[in-house]
Design a protein around this motif. Structure first.
Motif, short mmCIF file in Angstrom:
data_model
loop_
_atom_site.label_atom_id
_atom_site.label_comp_id
_atom_site.label_asym_id
_atom_site.label_seq_id
_atom_site.Cartn_x
_atom_site.Cartn_y
_atom_site.Cartn_z
N LEU A 164 0.83 -0.96 -0.21
CA LEU A 164 -0.27 -0.05 0.11
C LEU A 164 1.23 1.31 -0.21
O LEU A 164 1.73 0.84 0.18
CB LEU A 164 -0.67 -0.19 1.40
CG LEU A 164 -1.99 -0.91 1.38
CD1 LEU A 164 -2.88 -1.00 2.78
CD2 LEU A 164 -3.18 -1.02 0.59
N PRO A 165 0.22 2.57 -0.81
CA PRO A 165 0.82 3.43 -0.35
C PRO A 165 1.81 3.82 0.70
O PRO A 165 2.73 4.49 1.40
CB PRO A 165 0.31 4.41 -0.37
CG PRO A 165 -0.66 3.91 -1.79
CD PRO A 165 -0.74 2.57 -0.84
N ALA A 167 1.00 5.74 3.77
CA ALA A 167 0.11 7.06 4.12
C ALA A 167 0.23 7.03 5.54
O ALA A 167 -0.50 6.15 5.97
CB ALA A 167 -1.05 7.54 2.87
N CYS A 172 -3.97 10.54 4.79
CA CYS A 172 -4.61 10.00 4.07
C CYS A 172 -5.84 8.94 4.76
O CYS A 172 -5.39 8.33 5.32
CB CYS A 172 -4.43 9.06 2.60
SG CYS A 172 -5.20 8.43 1.13
N SER A 173 -6.91 9.30 4.28
CA SER A 173 -7.92 8.37 4.51
C SER A 173 -8.95 8.13 4.07
O SER A 173 -10.46 7.68 3.85
CB SER A 173 -8.78 8.31 6.58
OG SER A 173 -9.01 9.51 6.30
N ALA A 174 -8.47 8.22 2.65
CA ALA A 174 -10.15 8.78 1.30
C ALA A 174 -10.54 7.11 1.32
O ALA A 174 -11.90 6.74 0.48
CB ALA A 174 -8.94 8.49 0.21
N MET A 177 -10.13 4.03 6.71
CA MET A 177 -9.57 4.04 7.58
C MET A 177 -7.95 4.32 6.94
O MET A 177 -7.81 4.81 5.82
CB MET A 177 -9.41 2.47 7.21
CG MET A 177 -9.74 1.87 5.88
SD MET A 177 -9.83 -0.30 5.79
CE MET A 177 -11.76 -0.86 6.04
N SER A 178 -7.35 3.77 8.38
CA SER A 178 -6.00 3.81 7.90
C SER A 178 -4.76 2.98 7.31
O SER A 178 -5.58 1.93 6.84
CB SER A 178 -5.47 3.97 9.30
OG SER A 178 -5.05 2.81 9.36
N CYS A 179 -4.21 3.00 6.76
CA CYS A 179 -3.33 2.09 5.69
C CYS A 179 -2.77 0.70 6.56
O CYS A 179 -3.29 -0.73 5.92
CB CYS A 179 -2.11 2.67 5.51
SG CYS A 179 -1.95 3.34 3.49
N MET A 182 -6.45 -0.74 6.59
CA MET A 182 -6.54 -1.69 5.16
C MET A 182 -6.25 -2.64 5.49
O MET A 182 -6.01 -4.01 4.55
CB MET A 182 -6.65 -0.35 4.58
CG MET A 182 -6.27 -0.88 2.95
SD MET A 182 -8.23 -1.77 2.52
CE MET A 182 -8.45 -0.27 1.81
N CYS A 196 -7.70 0.88 -2.11
CA CYS A 196 -7.27 2.04 -1.94
C CYS A 196 -6.98 2.38 -2.66
O CYS A 196 -7.09 1.89 -3.79
CB CYS A 196 -5.62 1.37 -2.21
SG CYS A 196 -4.31 2.42 -1.67
N ARG A 197 -7.28 4.14 -2.79
CA ARG A 197 -7.88 5.22 -3.45
C ARG A 197 -6.77 5.44 -4.25
O ARG A 197 -7.17 6.33 -5.43
CB ARG A 197 -8.99 6.18 -2.99
CG ARG A 197 -10.14 5.26 -1.76
CD ARG A 197 -11.40 4.98 -2.88
NE ARG A 197 -11.83 6.72 -4.09
CZ ARG A 197 -11.95 7.58 -3.59
NH1 ARG A 197 -12.56 6.76 -2.01
NH2 ARG A 197 -12.53 8.26 -3.74
N ILE A 198 -5.53 5.57 -3.48
CA ILE A 198 -4.06 6.65 -4.21
C ILE A 198 -3.79 5.60 -4.70
O ILE A 198 -2.02 5.75 -5.12
CB ILE A 198 -3.87 7.54 -3.03
CG1 ILE A 198 -3.14 6.70 -2.33
CG2 ILE A 198 -5.51 8.43 -2.88
CD1 ILE A 198 -2.44 8.03 -1.45
#
Ligand code: SF4
Length: 248
Positions: A164-165, A167, A172-174, A177-179, A182, A196-198
């Motif tokens: 994941l990124p 972040a 980011c919580s796009a 939730m948090s990474c 996730m 994951c949105r980003i």
């Protein structure tokens, strides 16, 4: 690139798990790299007064030291995990340590008390010395790296997903939730890596002094539109790929 952490207490078999997994993943045709998180206070690959130290003191942000058999790249600061990963492009990266990073994790422990402290939503299996003498711990797979490396590598192949990124939660919580959350949701099958949105092609990448910034989708889009609008008024300012470097 798939990244996992092998974490746990000292002297519980973490390095053995990393070494055995490296051998088996390489045997299966994967390219691999490792990161070892070191907590010794005075750890340094460089020495005050050395030529490389002088290069850095004179302003070199990073210094290459090339010998006959080895090459080191030295930063005189602690890099973020994302910064280190930006230099890698292997199929798998095995991180020894970093138990708070948002990575799927194998844990190593000597006993059940230690396991109880280490288990959280990011853990998908138990190995290390506990697994050399036990076969189960609640509903987690317990697999010895010494005796069952094939099974352990199968587990890694089936559970570990493209990183994941990573972040920071305040950035980011796009996805809602948090990474780290996730990571747990993907491991438990409640979410998939695509949620994951980003991820994927983000359209805009910004780094400051070599540190990649995490841009949430809204900021990413806004910055892109502003830059394109400004440059679009200049002759030759329209194009598909734009690079801007501010170096003051
Ligand atoms: S959208 Fe992606 S980067 Fe943002 S918090 Fe969720 S998993 Fe992390």
């Amino acid at each position: 690139m798939k990244v996992l952490s092998i974490a746990g207490y000292h002297h519980t078999g973490k390095t053995t798990v990393v070494v055995e997994l490296l051998r088996e993943l390489n045997r299966r045709g994967y390219s691999t790299a490792t990161i070892k998180d070191i907590h010794a206070e005075n750890f340094s690959m460089d020495k005050p007064g050395s030529n490389t130290w002088k290069h850095w003191e004179a302003g070199g942000k990073t210094v290459f030291a090339r010998g006959r058999e080895e090459t080191y790249q030295i930063w005189h600061r602690r890099l973020e995990l994302t910064e280190m990963l930006a230099h890698l492009s292997t199929d798998f990266v095995l991180v020894e340590g970093m138990k708070s990073a948002a990575l799927p994790r194998l844990i190593c422990a000597g006993n059940e008390e230690q396991l109880a402290e280490l288990v959280d939503e990011t853990v998908f299996g138990v190995s290390g010395i506990y697994a050399d003498t036990h076969t189960n711990y609640h509903d987690l797979p317990v697999i010895s790296a010494r005796n069952e490396i094939n099974l352990l590598a199968d587990l890694v192949e089936s559970k570990v997903f493209p990183v994941l990124p990573l972040a920071k939660p305040e950035c980011c919580s796009a996805c809602g939730m948090s990474c780290r959350e996730m990571t747990g949701a993907i491991l438990s099958g409640k979410r998939s890596r695509q949620d994951c949105r980003i991820s994927g092609k983000t359209g805009l990448t910004v780094s400051v002094d070599g540190r990649l910034l995490t841009l949430v989708p809204f900021v990413n889009r806004l910055l892109r539109q502003v830059i394109r609008a400004l440059l679009g008024n200049l002759e030759g300012g329209k194009g598909s790929r734009i690079e801007i470097i501010i170096d003051e």
